[in-house]
Design an enzyme around this catalytic site. Sequence first.
Site, PDB file in Angstrom:
ATOM      1  N   ASP A   1      -7.900  -2.593   1.611  1.00 62.30           N
ATOM      2  CA  ASP A   1      -7.312  -1.590   1.411  1.00 62.30           C
ATOM      3  C   ASP A   1      -7.806  -0.774   0.556  1.00 62.30           C
ATOM      4  O   ASP A   1      -7.803   0.601   0.054  1.00 62.30           O
ATOM      5  CB  ASP A   1      -5.695  -1.397   1.789  1.00 62.30           C
ATOM      6  CG  ASP A   1      -5.403  -1.411   3.085  1.00 62.30           C
ATOM      7  OD1 ASP A   1      -6.090  -1.485   4.045  1.00 62.30           O
ATOM      8  OD2 ASP A   1      -4.041  -1.507   3.414  1.00 62.30           O
ATOM      9  N   GLY A   2      -7.603  -1.441  -0.847  1.00 63.47           N
ATOM     10  CA  GLY A   2      -8.088  -0.734  -2.094  1.00 63.47           C
ATOM     11  C   GLY A   2      -9.711  -0.657  -2.145  1.00 63.47           C
ATOM     12  O   GLY A   2     -10.025   0.620  -2.556  1.00 63.47           O
TER      13      GLY A   2
ATOM     14  N   ASN B   1      -3.838   7.848  -0.654  1.00 63.24           N
ATOM     15  CA  ASN B   1      -2.391   7.189  -0.620  1.00 63.24           C
ATOM     16  C   ASN B   1      -1.633   8.465  -1.394  1.00 63.24           C
ATOM     17  O   ASN B   1      -0.525   8.872  -0.810  1.00 63.24           O
ATOM     18  CB  ASN B   1      -2.393   6.087  -1.456  1.00 63.24           C
ATOM     19  CG  ASN B   1      -2.399   4.703  -0.283  1.00 63.24           C
ATOM     20  OD1 ASN B   1      -2.627   5.140   0.873  1.00 63.24           O
ATOM     21  ND2 ASN B   1      -2.641   3.549  -0.884  1.00 63.24           N
TER      22      ASN B   1
ATOM     23  N   THR C   1       3.717   3.839   2.986  1.00 60.85           N
ATOM     24  CA  THR C   1       3.689   2.343   2.960  1.00 60.85           C
ATOM     25  C   THR C   1       3.386   1.721   1.732  1.00 60.85           C
ATOM     26  O   THR C   1       3.348   0.481   1.664  1.00 60.85           O
ATOM     27  CB  THR C   1       3.200   1.803   4.213  1.00 60.85           C
ATOM     28  OG1 THR C   1       1.734   2.067   4.167  1.00 60.85           O
ATOM     29  CG2 THR C   1       3.990   2.122   5.418  1.00 60.85           C
TER      30      THR C   1
ATOM     31  N   TYR D   1       2.975   2.642  -2.883  1.00 61.33           N
ATOM     32  CA  TYR D   1       3.959   2.692  -3.997  1.00 61.33           C
ATOM     33  C   TYR D   1       5.256   3.508  -3.677  1.00 61.33           C
ATOM     34  O   TYR D   1       6.460   3.112  -4.024  1.00 61.33           O
ATOM     35  CB  TYR D   1       3.048   3.674  -5.109  1.00 61.33           C
ATOM     36  CG  TYR D   1       3.826   3.618  -6.321  1.00 61.33           C
ATOM     37  CD1 TYR D   1       5.130   2.861  -6.542  1.00 61.33           C
ATOM     38  CD2 TYR D   1       3.033   4.135  -7.370  1.00 61.33           C
ATOM     39  CE1 TYR D   1       5.571   3.068  -7.858  1.00 61.33           C
ATOM     40  CE2 TYR D   1       3.630   4.164  -8.799  1.00 61.33           C
ATOM     41  CZ  TYR D   1       4.836   3.499  -9.003  1.00 61.33           C
ATOM     42  OH  TYR D   1       5.594   3.473 -10.319  1.00 61.33           O
ATOM     43  N   SER D   2       4.970   4.633  -2.666  1.00 60.07           N
ATOM     44  CA  SER D   2       6.091   5.381  -2.572  1.00 60.07           C
ATOM     45  C   SER D   2       7.155   4.596  -1.519  1.00 60.07           C
ATOM     46  O   SER D   2       8.583   4.752  -1.801  1.00 60.07           O
ATOM     47  CB  SER D   2       5.483   6.590  -1.371  1.00 60.07           C
ATOM     48  OG  SER D   2       6.821   7.332  -0.830  1.00 60.07           O
TER      49      SER D   2
ATOM     50  N   SER E   1       7.957   1.333  -2.307  1.00 54.61           N
ATOM     51  CA  SER E   1       8.533   0.483  -3.160  1.00 54.61           C
ATOM     52  C   SER E   1       9.405   1.358  -4.295  1.00 54.61           C
ATOM     53  O   SER E   1      10.332   0.882  -4.646  1.00 54.61           O
ATOM     54  CB  SER E   1       7.422   0.145  -4.294  1.00 54.61           C
ATOM     55  OG  SER E   1       6.816  -0.864  -3.468  1.00 54.61           O
TER      56      SER E   1
ATOM     57  N   GLN F   1      -6.202   4.328  -8.984  1.00 59.76           N
ATOM     58  CA  GLN F   1      -7.436   3.863  -9.413  1.00 59.76           C
ATOM     59  C   GLN F   1      -8.274   4.838 -10.413  1.00 59.76           C
ATOM     60  O   GLN F   1      -9.182   4.371 -11.130  1.00 59.76           O
ATOM     61  CB  GLN F   1      -8.241   3.689  -8.220  1.00 59.76           C
ATOM     62  CG  GLN F   1      -7.980   2.824  -7.043  1.00 59.76           C
ATOM     63  CD  GLN F   1      -8.700   2.436  -5.904  1.00 59.76           C
ATOM     64  OE1 GLN F   1      -9.528   3.402  -5.514  1.00 59.76           O
ATOM     65  NE2 GLN F   1      -8.670   1.466  -5.288  1.00 59.76           N
TER      66      GLN F   1
END
Length: 283
Positions: A67-68, A141, A182, A184-185, A187, A242
Site C-alpha cells: 500500500d505504501g 490517504n 483505515t 492513521y485516522s 488509529s 511520505q
Amino acid sequence: MLKVGIFVNREKDEGFKFTKDIIKWLLNNGFIVYIEYDLNIYNNNLNIVDKDLMYSNSDFIIVLGGDGTILGVARDLIRYNTPILGVNLGNLGFITEVELKDILNSLENIKNGNYKIEERMMLKADIYREKYKLKTYYALNDVCITRGYMLKLVKLTAFIGHNLIDKYNADGLLISTPTGSTAYSLSAGGPIVSPTMNLMLITPICPHSLKSRTIVVPDDDEIIIEVDASQNGKVYLTADGQEGCELLPEDRIHINKAQNSLRLIKTNNRSFYDILRNKLKDR
C-alpha cells in the site's frame, strides 16, 4: 495492443525476479511494455523510458509493492489519470488489488476486457504564507498536521469555508479521505468509511479536550486550517506520511478534493469488507 508500464518497489522484489516473470508474460501476450531505464532490465522488445514518459504513455501501470508503494505512485500519477493495478508483495493491504500468485490470471482478465475501474478520491493541500502559495501536496490517504519532536501541543483553528469549526490543542489534526479512514485516522479514533464514498474526515490526534471528535464533511467543501500565531514549537505537514514540510505560525492550509482521482483496476470479487474483516482480525 495494450500499453502497460511497470513500477516496482526495489526492496520488495530483490533481483527483480517477479518483475521479470511478469514482463515475460506481457511480451508473450502482445502487450507493449514500458519500464524505467534505471531498473537495468534489458530486452530488445522493452521500451526503456523515464518515469514521466512511462506514466503518460501507458494504458495502465502495474505497481509491485504494498500500500505504501501505491500511495507514492498515486501522487505521481494524479497528473495523468492513468489506472493502477496493484500487486501485493507485502502484507495484506487495503489498496493493493492482486496477490502475487494471482497476477497472471488478473492480466489475462485485463487482456480479455474482464475488469472494472474503481475511483478513489484524493486530497489537494495548498499551503499559504501571508498572501503567497508556497507549496501544493496531493494525498490518497491523508494530510496530517502534527507537532515536531518537542512535547508541545499544536494550536490549530479549523474552518469550513468561512465557518469556524473548532480550535484544537492536540498532537495534531488529520484530514483523511475514505481510503485513508483505515489508516492513521482509524488509529486516531476515526470511523471506518467505504473507500468509494466522496467525503472528508477531520480527526484530532490526542486532543486536549474530551469534546473533540471526528467531523465528516462533504467532498465539495473547502477545509482551511490555520496555525495559531502563538504557536511555540515546530509544526509539520505531511501527505500520506511520505512527504511534507515545516509550517510557521499563521500559515494557512487549504484542503480540497483533488480534481483527479486514483483509478484502481479491479479484476476479482474480493470486496473492501472482505479485506476489512481479515485486517481487523490482525489488530
